[in-house]
Scaffold this active site. Structure first.
Site, PDB file in Angstrom:
ATOM      1  N   SER A  78       0.812  -1.210   0.000  1.00  0.00           N
ATOM      2  CA  SER A  78       0.000   0.000   0.000  1.00  0.00           C
ATOM      3  C   SER A  78       0.850   1.267   0.000  1.00  0.00           C
ATOM      4  CB  SER A  78      -0.969  -0.002   1.184  1.00  0.00           C
ATOM      5  OG  SER A  78      -0.271   0.182   2.383  1.00  0.00           O
ATOM      6  N   LYS A 114      -0.552   4.954   6.464  1.00  0.00           N
ATOM      7  CA  LYS A 114      -0.944   5.856   5.369  1.00  0.00           C
ATOM      8  C   LYS A 114      -0.316   7.230   5.574  1.00  0.00           C
ATOM      9  CE  LYS A 114      -4.405   3.365   3.351  1.00  0.00           C
ATOM     10  NZ  LYS A 114      -4.039   2.123   4.056  1.00  0.00           N
TER      11      LYS A 114
END
Lengths: 214, 214
Positions: free
Chosen positions: B121, B163
DNA sequence: TATCTTCTGGAATAGTCGTTCTAGTTTTTG
DNA sequence: CAAAAACTAGAACGACTATTCCAGAAGATA
């Protein structure tokens, strides 16, 4: 202020202290030092310890048993030996300017050193500008290894580069492959490779410091 | 075999030994221990040291001054606390299963911990599957920081994700941005964010081990 | 209650430790 | 060569150290 100006026996004494502390977790007594170095007198040991102290290699706490401290703690880390930028001459710091400290659990720290990467030639292998690459010195490698390769040119200091190594037997040549589709691989005929090139080591780890948001 | 079964005074004694060794570079003498812990008798100190030895916390070399060794050497590295995979619950090892050892020259090691990254990710920020990310715990962060964010769901253990953090004031929301163009950002209204989410820490370093050619 | 474990203090002992002193040898320096 | 510096050995001293023994207090156990 350094080991060079210490005599043979003082150097051996200093080494023994360092090794003893590493294995025993405490400094040796004067008598233990004497026993190890075949010195008959404790006064004699004290004399050399005083010399080592005067030369700044150790410090002592008077009257305390095992009262020896090393002034410069033992370098346990991996020395950062220079900057590597693809194609440019390797900027070698003869004396390690700094060191990164990666535990021996993960990596053999013996003989390994680190380089700071400049440029984006290995960006698709996720090695970025500013990353530290930890190099394990070896003169051979396997296909696909990321290596530091040095081009020995006569009359000039060799230029070095960080690339993936592929030996292409079918073409009788070596390919040094950057991980950047904007850059071309370097193709080297085997004969030229053997004469002019040298593998310095192989990348075993990568370390990146995130200073701030990019 | 562990600190839990030691009494209050023995725990304080053990802590003093650890701290003394860290600052002085050698173990303390029995008398120094007694002085620090207000113990009048050296025999008394010896008694508790014998207890600590029986419980396996230290070992001693008979008759030797400062003859104390710690059985488990002090953990100086950064503990690897678990695995983080975007969106999945954080796999926390309550006891650090291993540790990576990155020197204090580069990073504050106080309170920091490491996680193993699973998945791709953050691949466009060059954080790969298997990388260790070093996390500095903090509850706030700046726009663009790479953070560990936890979604606190009622009745379930929170799921966590790695993130980039962006506070979008103009939309009154928070955006958690993966670095993978195949994945969509998570948009969270500010009110929901305040109620259900929490920032656990910020990525300060990345470490990757290159086992073999990829 | 009686018993056991844990904890505390004081004193004594045999050995260890850092340090100092004397006295001599070897090596280096000017 | 002579003087200085570096090195070596032996002995001795006072302080420090680990350990042991004795004796008792506090708390838990049964």
């Amino acid at each position: 202020m350094s080991l060079e100006q210490a005599s043979e026996i003082q150097r051996r004494m200093y080494d023994f202290i360092v090794n003893y502390m590493k294995s025993e977790g405490m400094p040796p007594t004067n008598r233990e030092i004497g026993r190890e170095l075949n010195i008959a007198s404790t006064g004699h040991v004290d004399y050399h310890l005083t010399m080592l102290e005067k030369k700044g290699l150790i410090s002592r706490q008077a009257k305390k048993s095992r009262g020896i401290k090393l002034t410069k703690q033992v370098q346990e880390g991996i020395p950062v030996m220079g900057i590597i930028a693809a194609g440019e001459p390797l900027d070698i710091f003869s004396d390690a300017s700094s060191s990164i400290n990666i535990g021996s659990d993960m990596i053999e720290t013996e003989n390994t050193y680190a380089l700071v990467v400049r440029g984006r030639s290995m960006i698709e292998d996720h090695i970025c500008d500013g990353d530290y690459v930890v190099i394990k010195p070896q003169s051979t490698c396997q296909n696909g290894d990321i290596v530091v390769a040095v081009h020995m040119q006569e009359g000039a200091s060799g230029s070095s580069t960080l690339k993936r190594f592929f030996q292409e037997k079918e073409h009788n040549r070596v390919r040094l492959q950057p991980a950047n589709s904007e850059l071309d691989p370097i193709m080297i005929p085997k004969s030229v490779w053997d004469r002019e090139w040298q593998i310095q080591g192989k990348v075993v780890a990568i370390f990146r410091q995130c200073i701030a948001a990019a």
